[in-house]
Scaffold this active site. Structure first.
Site, PDB file in Angstrom:
ATOM      1  N   LYS A 142      -7.834   2.381 -20.016  1.00 41.96           N
ATOM      2  CA  LYS A 142      -8.143   2.610 -21.427  1.00 41.96           C
ATOM      3  C   LYS A 142      -6.896   2.385 -22.302  1.00 41.96           C
ATOM      4  O   LYS A 142      -6.384   1.281 -22.337  1.00 41.96           O
ATOM      5  CB  LYS A 142      -8.733   4.014 -21.586  1.00 41.96           C
ATOM      6  CG  LYS A 142      -9.791   4.361 -20.526  1.00 41.96           C
ATOM      7  CD  LYS A 142     -11.069   3.579 -20.728  1.00 41.96           C
ATOM      8  CE  LYS A 142     -12.017   3.543 -19.551  1.00 41.96           C
ATOM      9  NZ  LYS A 142     -12.076   4.599 -18.595  1.00 41.96           N
TER      10      LYS A 142
ATOM     11  N   TYR B  39     -16.523  13.031 -18.359  1.00 46.20           N
ATOM     12  CA  TYR B  39     -16.944  11.678 -17.981  1.00 46.20           C
ATOM     13  C   TYR B  39     -17.911  11.756 -16.790  1.00 46.20           C
ATOM     14  O   TYR B  39     -17.617  12.427 -15.795  1.00 46.20           O
ATOM     15  CB  TYR B  39     -15.708  10.826 -17.668  1.00 46.20           C
ATOM     16  CG  TYR B  39     -16.059   9.474 -17.111  1.00 46.20           C
ATOM     17  CD1 TYR B  39     -16.921   8.617 -17.796  1.00 46.20           C
ATOM     18  CD2 TYR B  39     -15.538   9.056 -15.894  1.00 46.20           C
ATOM     19  CE1 TYR B  39     -17.262   7.386 -17.271  1.00 46.20           C
ATOM     20  CE2 TYR B  39     -15.870   7.807 -15.376  1.00 46.20           C
ATOM     21  CZ  TYR B  39     -16.738   6.983 -16.064  1.00 46.20           C
ATOM     22  OH  TYR B  39     -17.077   5.770 -15.551  1.00 46.20           O
TER      23      TYR B  39
ATOM     24  N   ARG C  81       0.831  -1.214   0.000  1.00 48.23           N
ATOM     25  CA  ARG C  81       0.000   0.000   0.000  1.00 48.23           C
ATOM     26  C   ARG C  81       0.868   1.269   0.000  1.00 48.23           C
ATOM     27  O   ARG C  81       0.428   2.335  -0.414  1.00 48.23           O
ATOM     28  CB  ARG C  81      -1.010   0.001   1.169  1.00 48.23           C
ATOM     29  CG  ARG C  81      -1.902   1.229   1.196  1.00 48.23           C
ATOM     30  CD  ARG C  81      -3.225   1.032   1.945  1.00 48.23           C
ATOM     31  NE  ARG C  81      -3.082   0.315   3.193  1.00 48.23           N
ATOM     32  CZ  ARG C  81      -2.545   0.828   4.298  1.00 48.23           C
ATOM     33  NH1 ARG C  81      -2.109   2.065   4.321  1.00 48.23           N
ATOM     34  NH2 ARG C  81      -2.448   0.093   5.390  1.00 48.23           N
TER      35      ARG C  81
ATOM     36  N   ASP D  26      -7.105  15.558 -17.691  1.00 47.91           N
ATOM     37  CA  ASP D  26      -7.365  14.141 -17.911  1.00 47.91           C
ATOM     38  C   ASP D  26      -6.961  13.851 -19.357  1.00 47.91           C
ATOM     39  O   ASP D  26      -7.624  14.288 -20.298  1.00 47.91           O
ATOM     40  CB  ASP D  26      -8.853  13.846 -17.667  1.00 47.91           C
ATOM     41  CG  ASP D  26      -9.187  12.360 -17.797  1.00 47.91           C
ATOM     42  OD1 ASP D  26      -8.485  11.658 -18.557  1.00 47.91           O
ATOM     43  OD2 ASP D  26     -10.153  11.911 -17.154  1.00 47.91           O
TER      44      ASP D  26
HETATM   45  N1  LCS Z   1     -11.480   9.714 -17.271  1.00 46.74           N
HETATM   46  C1  LCS Z   1     -12.055   9.420 -18.453  1.00 46.74           C
HETATM   47  C2  LCS Z   1     -11.881  10.356 -19.607  1.00 46.74           C
HETATM   48  C3  LCS Z   1     -12.806   8.252 -18.582  1.00 46.74           C
HETATM   49  O1  LCS Z   1     -13.356   7.990 -19.764  1.00 46.74           O
HETATM   50  C4  LCS Z   1     -12.962   7.400 -17.467  1.00 46.74           C
HETATM   51  C5  LCS Z   1     -13.754   6.146 -17.552  1.00 46.74           C
HETATM   52  C6  LCS Z   1     -12.338   7.751 -16.253  1.00 46.74           C
HETATM   53  C7  LCS Z   1     -11.603   8.914 -16.200  1.00 46.74           C
HETATM   54  C8  LCS Z   1     -12.429   6.892 -15.032  1.00 46.74           C
HETATM   55  O2  LCS Z   1     -11.545   5.836 -15.155  1.00 46.74           O
HETATM   56  P1  LCS Z   1     -11.753   4.392 -14.464  1.00 46.74           P
HETATM   57  O3  LCS Z   1     -11.935   4.644 -13.022  1.00 46.74           O
HETATM   58  O4  LCS Z   1     -12.961   3.788 -15.088  1.00 46.74           O
HETATM   59  O5  LCS Z   1     -10.468   3.700 -14.769  1.00 46.74           O
HETATM   60  N2  LCS Z   1     -14.617   6.083 -18.661  1.00 46.74           N
HETATM   61  C9  LCS Z   1     -15.508   5.158 -18.916  1.00 46.74           C
HETATM   62  C10 LCS Z   1     -16.413   5.219 -19.988  1.00 46.74           C
HETATM   63  O6  LCS Z   1     -16.482   6.121 -20.812  1.00 46.74           O
HETATM   64  N3  LCS Z   1     -17.209   4.157 -19.966  1.00 46.74           N
HETATM   65  O7  LCS Z   1     -16.893   3.317 -18.938  1.00 46.74           O
HETATM   66  C11 LCS Z   1     -15.795   3.920 -18.156  1.00 46.74           C
END
Ligand code: LCS
Length: 391
Positions: free
Chosen positions: A207, A111, A58, A182
């Site tokens: 992603k 998002y 951690r 982001d």
């Molecule tokens: N930032 C962006 C631009 C994202 O598209 C997402 C997730 C996140 C942050 C959050 O990331 P995670 O915690 O999921 O790793 N976007 C998603 C979407 O468009 N559909 O499902 C998840």
């Protein structure tokens, strides 16, 4: 490492432990010491995040360190921190940089879960204002004396709005606020916000960085002292990445440049094709001359990425037909992997948003967000063509 982007994506921070070509996974929760002195030193070093010096995963772990050094190098930042997910990265930045009474200015059409987290900040004694990131003057007019952070998501999810990172960084810098970007959609291969004047970059490594839709993760990049403070937050709040996920993401990054080229080429081909389709009312892709910020997108980034948004005629019924008829393209949330994914914001990502708020953002019932994959562009287009012809 002083080398090109492709070379660093592959070789930066690889440890070759025990002669292994590929950095091994250090799948352990804890570390063993021979003496009390050694234990004390390791705990001190791991809390300072100065490797070598590992005590408990951690706090830090060698597999995280390899990933963090690689991403810091690619983003041209001083340091990085791996987190359990993209949301953990965003929450960690907020709870590190802000305290009770502080104010955040965030882009509005971002998002949905990020938006939902920010909308909750008043419950924890913080303030938030949402602004239009395509108009730097709107961001400027929302900055107040207690503004600590300006949060941009560019290009944005799902509508691919582009923010002028350099201009907004200058405005925010004058007012003493840090700019967070982001960079999930373009990745450092196409866009390096820190070079454009931003202070902090976050990623949903779930992603494009990992690139295979098989793991979750997040990364924060920025100045060493701020990252050390973020690491303290993760130590306290527990949003740490699993070492196996760190290994998968490090593995994925080795092919990031070639994947991004292919995603981008395919997205451009699909976007151009969609623009000429009678069943399609609108297409949004920063690489198209018709995108309102095409010139800005070309100036800020080396490419346009793999995300396309388009509106089919016939509203919800039209969208449903296309989404349920497509075969190669899968109906799924998330993005950034080899498989082309189609998502319907009105019934999926933005389901909980009141229809009038969705409409105000420009999210119509016919809107479809597409994560263009790595298949042959002709096959993706043929699948869409077959589905659109059924409308
Ligand atoms: N930032 C962006 C631009 C994202 O598209 C997402 C997730 C996140 C942050 C959050 O990331 P995670 O915690 O999921 O790793 N976007 C998603 C979407 O468009 N559909 O499902 C998840």
């Amino acid at each position: 490492m002083n080398a090109g982007f492709h070379t660093r994506a592959i070789h930066e921070a690889e440890t070759h432990l025990g002669g292994a070509l590929v950095t091994p996974i250090c799948q352990t929760a804890t570390f063993k010491f021979k003496t009390l002195e050694e234990a004390k030193n390791a705990i001190e070093l791991s809390l300072e995040r100065d490797a070598p010096g590992y005590a408990y995963t951690r706090f830090s772990n060698p597999t995280h360190t390899a990933l963090e050094k690689k991403v810091a190098s690619l983003e041209e930042g001083q340091a990085a921190l791996a987190t359990a997910s993209g949301m953990a990265a965003i929450a960690t930045v907020i709870f590190t940089a802000m305290k009770k009474g502080d104010h955040l200015v965030s882009a509005g059409g971002i998002y949905t879960t990020t938006h939902a987290l920010f909308a909750k900040l008043p419950a924890w004694g913080m303030e938030v204002s949402f602004a239009d990131q395509t108009r730097p003057a709107d961001i400027a007019s929302n900055i107040k004396r207690n503004t600590r952070l300006v949060f941009l998501e560019t290009p944005s999810n799902p509508l691919l709005d582009v923010a002028d990172i350099a201009e907004i960084a200058e405005i925010a810098g004058k007012q003493g606020a840090r700019v967070v970007v982001d960079n999930t959609f373009l990745t450092p291969y196409y866009q390096r916000p820190l070079k454009l004047g931003a202070d902090i970059v976050i990623h949903s490594a779930t992603k494009y960085l990992s690139g295979h839709l098989d793991t979750m993760g997040g990364v924060i990049v920025g100045e060493k002292d701020f990252l050390k403070a973020c690491a303290d937050t993760v130590t306290l709040m527990g949003g740490i990445m699993n070492p196996f996920n760190a290994w998968l993401i490090t593995r994925g990054i080795k092919t990031l440049p070639i994947r991004m080229e292919k995603h981008s080429g395919n997205a451009m081909a699909v976007a151009r094709w969609l623009e000429n389709e009678p069943g399609v009312a609108k297409v949004r892709y920063p690489g198209l001359a018709s995108h309102p910020q095409h010139k800005l997108a070309s100036k800020l980034a080396g490419g346009f990425g793999g995300m396309v948004a388009f509106e089919v005629s016939g509203g919800l019924a039209g969208a449903r037909k296309l989404l349920e008829t497509a075969r190669l393209c899968s109906l799924a949330v998330s993005l950034g992997g080899p498989e082309t994914l189609l998502e319907h914001p009105a019934t999926m990502s933005h389901l909980k948003m009141p229809p009038e708020d969705r409409a105000a953002l420009g999210i119509s019932d016919g809107l479809i967000r597409m994560s263009v994959g790595l298949e042959d562009a002709e096959d993706i287009i043929a699948d869409l063509a077959a589905a659109l012809r059924k409308l």
